[in-house]
Design a protein around this motif. Structure first.
Motif, mmCIF file in Angstrom:
data_model
loop_
_atom_site.group_PDB
_atom_site.id
_atom_site.type_symbol
_atom_site.label_atom_id
_atom_site.label_comp_id
_atom_site.label_asym_id
_atom_site.label_seq_id
_atom_site.Cartn_x
_atom_site.Cartn_y
_atom_site.Cartn_z
ATOM 1 N N ARG A 188 1.082 -1.344 0.098
ATOM 2 C CA ARG A 188 -0.056 -0.065 0.018
ATOM 3 C C ARG A 188 0.880 1.447 0.033
ATOM 4 N NH1 ARG A 188 -4.030 -1.953 4.765
ATOM 5 N NH2 ARG A 188 -4.911 -3.568 3.822
ATOM 6 N N ASP A 189 0.304 2.374 -0.628
ATOM 7 C CA ASP A 189 0.896 3.728 -0.632
ATOM 8 C C ASP A 189 2.441 3.645 -1.048
ATOM 9 O OD1 ASP A 189 0.691 6.434 -0.223
ATOM 10 O OD2 ASP A 189 1.306 6.238 1.804
ATOM 11 N N ALA A 190 2.882 2.922 -2.127
ATOM 12 C CA ALA A 190 4.140 2.882 -2.352
ATOM 13 C C ALA A 190 4.448 4.153 -3.261
ATOM 14 C CB ALA A 190 4.421 1.691 -3.222
ATOM 15 N N TYR A 191 5.838 4.555 -3.001
ATOM 16 C CA TYR A 191 6.039 5.762 -3.912
ATOM 17 C C TYR A 191 7.731 5.668 -3.670
ATOM 18 C CZ TYR A 191 7.579 8.625 0.160
ATOM 19 O OH TYR A 191 8.050 8.919 1.326
ATOM 20 N N ALA A 192 8.225 6.311 -4.773
ATOM 21 C CA ALA A 192 9.721 6.302 -5.038
ATOM 22 C C ALA A 192 10.252 7.812 -5.184
ATOM 23 C CB ALA A 192 9.970 5.352 -6.251
ATOM 24 N N ARG A 193 11.315 8.052 -5.107
ATOM 25 C CA ARG A 193 11.911 9.302 -5.216
ATOM 26 C C ARG A 193 13.482 9.421 -5.179
ATOM 27 N NH1 ARG A 193 10.956 13.417 -2.335
ATOM 28 N NH2 ARG A 193 12.853 14.442 -2.520
ATOM 29 N N ALA A 194 13.908 10.230 -5.970
ATOM 30 C CA ALA A 194 15.505 10.637 -5.877
ATOM 31 C C ALA A 194 15.626 12.156 -5.653
ATOM 32 C CB ALA A 194 15.791 10.238 -7.341
ATOM 33 N N ALA A 195 16.804 12.268 -5.196
ATOM 34 C CA ALA A 195 17.232 13.688 -4.601
ATOM 35 C C ALA A 195 17.117 14.704 -5.764
ATOM 36 C CB ALA A 195 18.550 13.697 -4.070
ATOM 37 N N ALA A 244 21.017 7.663 -7.576
ATOM 38 C CA ALA A 244 20.391 6.683 -6.514
ATOM 39 C C ALA A 244 18.996 7.233 -6.289
ATOM 40 C CB ALA A 244 21.284 6.512 -5.222
ATOM 41 N N GLY A 245 18.045 6.267 -5.915
ATOM 42 C CA GLY A 245 16.717 6.642 -5.588
ATOM 43 C C GLY A 245 16.347 5.674 -4.523
ATOM 44 N N ALA A 246 15.102 5.529 -3.981
ATOM 45 C CA ALA A 246 14.651 4.770 -2.973
ATOM 46 C C ALA A 246 13.014 4.791 -3.126
ATOM 47 C CB ALA A 246 14.855 5.461 -1.514
ATOM 48 N N ALA A 247 12.506 3.586 -2.527
ATOM 49 C CA ALA A 247 11.085 3.364 -2.492
ATOM 50 C C ALA A 247 10.765 3.131 -1.083
ATOM 51 C CB ALA A 247 10.815 2.248 -3.345
ATOM 52 N N PHE A 248 9.365 3.322 -0.919
ATOM 53 C CA PHE A 248 9.030 3.399 0.272
ATOM 54 C C PHE A 248 7.449 2.910 0.270
ATOM 55 C CE2 PHE A 248 11.510 7.140 -0.246
ATOM 56 C CZ PHE A 248 12.671 7.118 0.448
ATOM 57 N N MET A 249 7.106 2.244 1.286
ATOM 58 C CA MET A 249 5.825 1.453 1.316
ATOM 59 C C MET A 249 5.369 0.970 2.422
ATOM 60 S SD MET A 249 6.900 -1.692 -1.111
ATOM 61 C CE MET A 249 7.944 -0.538 -1.634
ATOM 62 N N GLU A 250 4.104 0.768 2.475
ATOM 63 C CA GLU A 250 3.330 -0.227 3.558
ATOM 64 C C GLU A 250 3.312 -1.715 3.178
ATOM 65 O OE1 GLU A 250 -0.078 1.032 5.645
ATOM 66 O OE2 GLU A 250 0.100 3.166 4.846
ATOM 67 N N ILE A 251 3.823 -2.516 3.888
ATOM 68 C CA ILE A 251 3.686 -4.119 3.557
ATOM 69 C C ILE A 251 2.817 -4.635 4.623
ATOM 70 C CG2 ILE A 251 4.872 -6.183 3.092
ATOM 71 C CD1 ILE A 251 7.410 -4.673 2.321
#
Length: 165
Positions: free
Chosen positions: A28-35, A41-48
């Motif tokens: 749920r609510d997954a998104y990614a970003r880079a600076a 480099a980038g990262a992804a965040f989410m609820e599992i």
């Protein structure tokens, strides 16, 4: 004929159990970003969310947008500087519970980007779980989302990247 029927029944049971395990893990609510658009480099965040009665563990992630994809967390190097490091054992996803991958905490790290993380772009990512197996997710790049943690800035942290990464 009986052996063939039993073999097909066994394969069906395996397929159903794999599907059932996958159905118990929700992203749920997954998104990614880079600076920045030029970031390497980038990262992804989410609820599992694990709706099942069996604990699981996120053990890996794969994506074609980076040379390397790792599961990361932050650690205090002891000098007040937070550093990002790979978590080789992955992230526990307890039964009937939620595991958060968030800025300033555990996250999926994309290193050596082969594509730019542009606002609104959708990144296909495969999350690999011990029990549920591989789950394909599409994660939208959201460069505008503000951090919801105590002021920690993920974008300025040391990710252990070398110039050749």
């Amino acid at each position: 004929m009986m052996t063939k029927t039993l073999a097909l029944a066994g394969l069906s049971a395996i397929a159903l159990s794999a599907t059932a395990a996958w159905a118990e893990i929700e992203i749920r609510d997954a998104y990614a970003r880079a600076a920045s658009p030029m970031a390497m480099a980038g990262a992804a965040f989410m609820e599992i969310v694990n709706t099942g009665d069996t604990p699981d563990r996120l053990i890996a992630a794969k994506a074609g947008v980076a040379k390397r994809v790792e599961l990361h967390t932050h650690i205090d190097a002891g000098d007040g500087v937070m550093k990002m490091r790979e978590v080789e054992g992955g992230f526990e996803v307890p039964a009937q519970d939620t595991t958060m991958l968030q800025r300033g905490g555990n996250h999926v790290m994309f290193m050596g980007l082969t594509e730019r993380f542009e606002q609104g772009k959708v990144i296909p990512v495969t999350l690999v779980f011990e029990q549920a197996g591989e789950i394909e997710v599409e994660i939208e790049v959201d460069l505008e989302r503000q951090p919801d943690h105590g002021g920690m800035n993920h974008d300025s942290m040391d990710h252990g990247m070398k110039a050749e990464d």
